[in-house]
Write a protein that holds these residues in place. Structure first.
Motif, PDB file in Angstrom:
ATOM      1  N   THR A  69      -5.024  45.387  11.285  1.00 61.20           N
ATOM      2  CA  THR A  69      -4.726  44.191  10.491  1.00 61.20           C
ATOM      3  C   THR A  69      -4.691  44.531   9.001  1.00 61.20           C
ATOM      4  O   THR A  69      -3.833  44.039   8.263  1.00 61.20           O
ATOM      5  CB  THR A  69      -5.774  43.098  10.790  1.00 61.20           C
ATOM      6  OG1 THR A  69      -5.708  42.807  12.187  1.00 61.20           O
ATOM      7  CG2 THR A  69      -5.505  41.829  10.010  1.00 61.20           C
ATOM      8  N   LEU A  79       4.784  38.273   7.593  1.00 61.53           N
ATOM      9  CA  LEU A  79       3.711  38.573   8.540  1.00 61.53           C
ATOM     10  C   LEU A  79       3.378  37.325   9.351  1.00 61.53           C
ATOM     11  O   LEU A  79       3.203  36.242   8.793  1.00 61.53           O
ATOM     12  CB  LEU A  79       2.463  39.033   7.770  1.00 61.53           C
ATOM     13  CG  LEU A  79       1.159  39.144   8.547  1.00 61.53           C
ATOM     14  CD1 LEU A  79       1.191  40.299   9.543  1.00 61.53           C
ATOM     15  CD2 LEU A  79      -0.023  39.334   7.601  1.00 61.53           C
ATOM     16  N   ASP A 133       0.450  36.012  11.588  1.00 62.57           N
ATOM     17  CA  ASP A 133      -0.956  36.324  11.879  1.00 62.57           C
ATOM     18  C   ASP A 133      -1.275  36.336  13.370  1.00 62.57           C
ATOM     19  O   ASP A 133      -0.525  35.767  14.159  1.00 62.57           O
ATOM     20  CB  ASP A 133      -1.839  35.262  11.226  1.00 62.57           C
ATOM     21  CG  ASP A 133      -2.518  35.792   9.982  1.00 62.57           C
ATOM     22  OD1 ASP A 133      -2.833  36.985   9.975  1.00 62.57           O
ATOM     23  OD2 ASP A 133      -2.722  35.009   9.047  1.00 62.57           O
ATOM     24  N   HIS A 151      -3.642  34.661  14.720  1.00 60.03           N
ATOM     25  CA  HIS A 151      -3.776  33.239  15.029  1.00 60.03           C
ATOM     26  C   HIS A 151      -3.065  32.481  13.918  1.00 60.03           C
ATOM     27  O   HIS A 151      -3.699  32.029  12.958  1.00 60.03           O
ATOM     28  CB  HIS A 151      -5.255  32.840  15.096  1.00 60.03           C
ATOM     29  CG  HIS A 151      -5.992  33.558  16.177  1.00 60.03           C
ATOM     30  ND1 HIS A 151      -5.792  33.299  17.502  1.00 60.03           N
ATOM     31  CD2 HIS A 151      -6.903  34.559  16.119  1.00 60.03           C
ATOM     32  CE1 HIS A 151      -6.557  34.096  18.222  1.00 60.03           C
ATOM     33  NE2 HIS A 151      -7.236  34.875  17.406  1.00 60.03           N
ATOM     34  N   ILE A 161      -1.225  29.803  11.528  1.00 60.79           N
ATOM     35  CA  ILE A 161      -1.514  28.399  11.250  1.00 60.79           C
ATOM     36  C   ILE A 161      -0.235  27.746  10.745  1.00 60.79           C
ATOM     37  O   ILE A 161       0.522  28.350   9.987  1.00 60.79           O
ATOM     38  CB  ILE A 161      -2.681  28.274  10.233  1.00 60.79           C
ATOM     39  CG1 ILE A 161      -3.254  26.878  10.262  1.00 60.79           C
ATOM     40  CG2 ILE A 161      -2.278  28.675   8.832  1.00 60.79           C
ATOM     41  CD1 ILE A 161      -4.647  26.769   9.676  1.00 60.79           C
ATOM     42  N   LEU A 162       0.002  26.536  11.226  1.00 54.63           N
ATOM     43  CA  LEU A 162       1.183  25.794  10.770  1.00 54.63           C
ATOM     44  C   LEU A 162       0.727  24.739   9.777  1.00 54.63           C
ATOM     45  O   LEU A 162      -0.377  24.198   9.895  1.00 54.63           O
ATOM     46  CB  LEU A 162       1.890  25.135  11.961  1.00 54.63           C
ATOM     47  CG  LEU A 162       2.413  26.091  13.039  1.00 54.63           C
ATOM     48  CD1 LEU A 162       3.054  25.303  14.181  1.00 54.63           C
ATOM     49  CD2 LEU A 162       3.419  27.088  12.484  1.00 54.63           C
ATOM     50  N   PHE A 163       1.563  24.457   8.784  1.00 53.20           N
ATOM     51  CA  PHE A 163       1.209  23.439   7.803  1.00 53.20           C
ATOM     52  C   PHE A 163       1.159  22.076   8.494  1.00 53.20           C
ATOM     53  O   PHE A 163       1.879  21.843   9.474  1.00 53.20           O
ATOM     54  CB  PHE A 163       2.247  23.410   6.673  1.00 53.20           C
ATOM     55  CG  PHE A 163       2.420  24.750   5.989  1.00 53.20           C
ATOM     56  CD1 PHE A 163       1.331  25.505   5.622  1.00 53.20           C
ATOM     57  CD2 PHE A 163       3.687  25.260   5.724  1.00 53.20           C
ATOM     58  CE1 PHE A 163       1.477  26.746   5.013  1.00 53.20           C
ATOM     59  CE2 PHE A 163       3.852  26.494   5.111  1.00 53.20           C
ATOM     60  CZ  PHE A 163       2.747  27.226   4.761  1.00 53.20           C
ATOM     61  N   ARG A 207       0.693  20.030  14.228  1.00 48.31           N
ATOM     62  CA  ARG A 207      -0.722  20.114  14.632  1.00 48.31           C
ATOM     63  C   ARG A 207      -0.934  19.806  16.106  1.00 48.31           C
ATOM     64  O   ARG A 207      -1.996  20.061  16.644  1.00 48.31           O
ATOM     65  CB  ARG A 207      -1.565  19.144  13.795  1.00 48.31           C
ATOM     66  CG  ARG A 207      -1.737  19.589  12.363  1.00 48.31           C
ATOM     67  CD  ARG A 207      -2.299  18.486  11.514  1.00 48.31           C
ATOM     68  NE  ARG A 207      -1.379  17.360  11.415  1.00 48.31           N
ATOM     69  CZ  ARG A 207      -1.574  16.303  10.628  1.00 48.31           C
ATOM     70  NH1 ARG A 207      -2.640  16.226   9.890  1.00 48.31           N
ATOM     71  NH2 ARG A 207      -0.691  15.322  10.579  1.00 48.31           N
TER      72      ARG A 207
END
Lengths: 337, 231
Positions: free
Chosen positions: A42, A82, A84, A86, A88-90, A134
């Motif tokens: 990572t 990149l 990740d 895990h 994350i979406l806004f 979400r």
């Protein structure tokens, strides 16, 4: 070369997390970045995505040395995206998530719709454009994160364990997405994985990272244990109460070993020859093809990954849950530290 | 007990008749409270963002001082500002004493720490991956800040609502720096205190009902936004 790394080091609290002598990465190729946990994968991806500055060394991108100032890095980040481990979406719609990178790149509004539609189609998520990001599942989130990254039309796509913690269906879908990107987009893709059969399925090029350093071969079946020596010429690594692995002689008390998966003998219980003393009993928990060989995972109290010839597999007729005996060849065991 | 009921009924009639004096007092209160809250947001939100994002010398000390200022009594602020704006002091020539501006200055000192600390807390609570994601998608510092503030919007809104609730209901600053001048610096709380002193409870009760209604509305807003904050 799209990336060229020379003497790249990254320190955290005085510890070299990445320490790469040289590493060249070709443009337009797909690489699997493998290595045990804590190997620095990572951290390396963060350096390659220009999110992290190396402590020392020279990094070249498209054959030009990278100048590590924020303005230059911000410009370079527009070429590399990149995703990740895990992602994350806004907290907005899927559409607006993908639109963000396009807005940042000042893509004209009339072109955004087509790009977003094409990115969603690529990951087979067209119906989710207006969905609240979400509310998506883990697998859907990964796919939208890949679409969001691809909408930016990067030269390099970096994926940090894109299929970790996903069920088989989601894993296969994400693998297909990566395969399509590899085949159709002709961009450089580097993805981290612990799954060697996945690495083999998706690419021929591998980067193996162990303790922050690039190695030629990937060490598998890595275990830590205490050294046990019943006499002066016999040494074992005690993994747990019941598992003793024969190891080369060593003066250390605690060692980390790797067991070569191709240097493990597996025999079905019924076929065990009386003159061979097999050290461990276990059950097959996983079987899969890996190029022209068969990869099996055998549970002997700890999971052992074994690579066997197809002829051995056929002659034994192994099936999942079969009881087997296994033995480790001493020359297939390496002390890593 | 009957006087309370009578006062309550009279207060309802006063409100229903849209009494000019009552409306004037409420308007002054809302004007200074909105002004001070607006200024506090302008200063406190960027300050909270900077405290959560950047590392600098004495950062922890600054946070400790701000946390301490959360408990600052309004009369202390009143006294402090008075020392600077009274006729013979440093800013005496600006004639700020007993003006709405003086109240706004004092109220800003009261709530800037609230907005800053709550913004800091709201941003610290959101996932660090938002910043990393914005950066990897090529965002510049302003676009990255936009993403972070958007993700922390419910927490920040709660901070703003809490700050407004604090200033609309304070009395010390308004009384000491505003002087309770009718039609000019008389706010709901100072008017209530005056009416109480006079033994006139109708206007005081009416203002109390309005103030409680505003507080109730603010609390409903606060709970709504806190409910939307990420776990």
């Amino acid at each position: 070369m799209i990336y060229s790394l020379k003497h790249i080091k990254k320190n955290y609290n005085g510890r070299n997390v990445v320490d790469i002598e040289t590493l060249d990465i070709e443009a337009g190729c797909t690489y699997a970045l493998s290595g045990p946990n804590g190997a620095g994968k990572t951290t390396l991806l963060n350096i390659l995505s220009f999110l992290s500055i190396p402590s020392a060394g020279q990094l070249s991108f498209f054959n030009a040395p990278v100048v590590f100032n924020e303005k230059n890095l911000r410009q370079l980040r527009k070429s590399v995206t990149l995703v990740d481990q895990h992602p994350i979406l806004f907290s907005t719609s899927v559409y607006k998530n993908i639109e963000f990178g396009l807005k940042v790149r000042k893509t004209p509004k009339n072109k955004r719709n087509d790009i977003i539609a094409s990115a969603l189609k690529m990951v087979d998520m067209t119906a989710f454009a207006d969905a609240d990001a979400r509310t998506l599942s883990g697998g859907e989130t990964r796919r939208i994160a890949i679409a969001r990254a691809m909408a930016c039309s990067p030269d390099v796509l970096l994926l940090d364990e894109p299929t970790a913690d996903l069920d088989i269906e989601s894993r296969l879908t994400v693998e297909n997405n990566v395969r399509e990107i590899r085949d159709q987009k002709k961009i450089t893709v580097i993805f981290c994985t612990h799954d060697l059969s996945q690495a083999s399925r998706l690419t021929d090029k591998k980067i193996v990272l162990i303790n922050g350093q690039v190695h030629d071969i990937y060490h598998e079946n890595i275990f830590k244990g205490a050294v046990f020596s019943p006499n002066t010429d016999e040494y074992y690594c005690r993994i747990n109460e019941n598992i003793l692995i024969p190891v080369p002689s060593t003066d250390k008390d605690k060692i980390k070993i790797s067991i070569h998966p191709g240097m493990i003998t597996v025999v079905g219980r019924k076929k065990t020859a009386p003159d061979i003393s097999f050290s461990h009993k276990g059950r097959i928990t996983h079987l899969g093809m890996e190029k022209d060989k068969i990869r099996a995972v055998i549970d002997i109290g700890i999971p052992i990954s074994v690579l066997m010839e197809k002829s051995d597999y056929d002659s034994n007729g192994f099936r999942i849950n079969d009881a087997v005996d296994i033995d480790f060849k001493r020359n297939g065991i390496k002390i890593l530290g | 007990m009957s006087f309370l009921v009578d006062s309550f009924l009279s207060a309802i009639r006063l409100m229903a008749s849209l009494d000019a004096a009552l409306i004037e007092i409420v308007a002054v209160s809302l004007k200074v409270s909105f002004s001070s809250t607006g200024i506090a947001c302008f200063v406190g939100i960027p300050a909270g963002f900077a405290l959560s994002t950047y590392e600098f010398a004495f950062k922890r000390s600054v946070i400790t001082i701000l946390n301490t200022m959360l408990a600052l009594p309004t009369v202390v602020i009143g006294l402090f500002v008075y020392a600077f704006i009274s006729r013979n002091s440093v800013f005496g020539t600006y004639d700020l004493l007993y003006t709405q501006q003086a109240i706004i200055i004092g109220q800003c000192i009261l709530i800037i720490p609230i907005v800053t600390v709550f913004t800091l807390s709201a941003i610290n609570r959101i996932d660090k991956r938002y910043r990393k994601t914005a950066l990897t998608l090529g965002a510049n510092p302003i676009q990255t800040a936009g993403i972070i503030l958007t993700e922390a919007r419910f927490g920040i809104t709660a901070a703003v609502v809490a700050a407004f609730g604090r200033v609309i209901s304070e009395i010390g600053i308004s009384m000491m720096l505003g002087g309770n001048i009718r039609g000019f610096t008389r706010t709901m709380t100072t008017a209530m205190a005056l009416e109480y002193d006079k033994g006139e409870f109708v206007l005081a009760v009416a203002l109390g009902i309005i103030l409680l209604s505003i507080s109730l509305f603010i609390n409903i807003l606060l709970h709504y936004f806190q409910g939307k904050m990420p776990e």
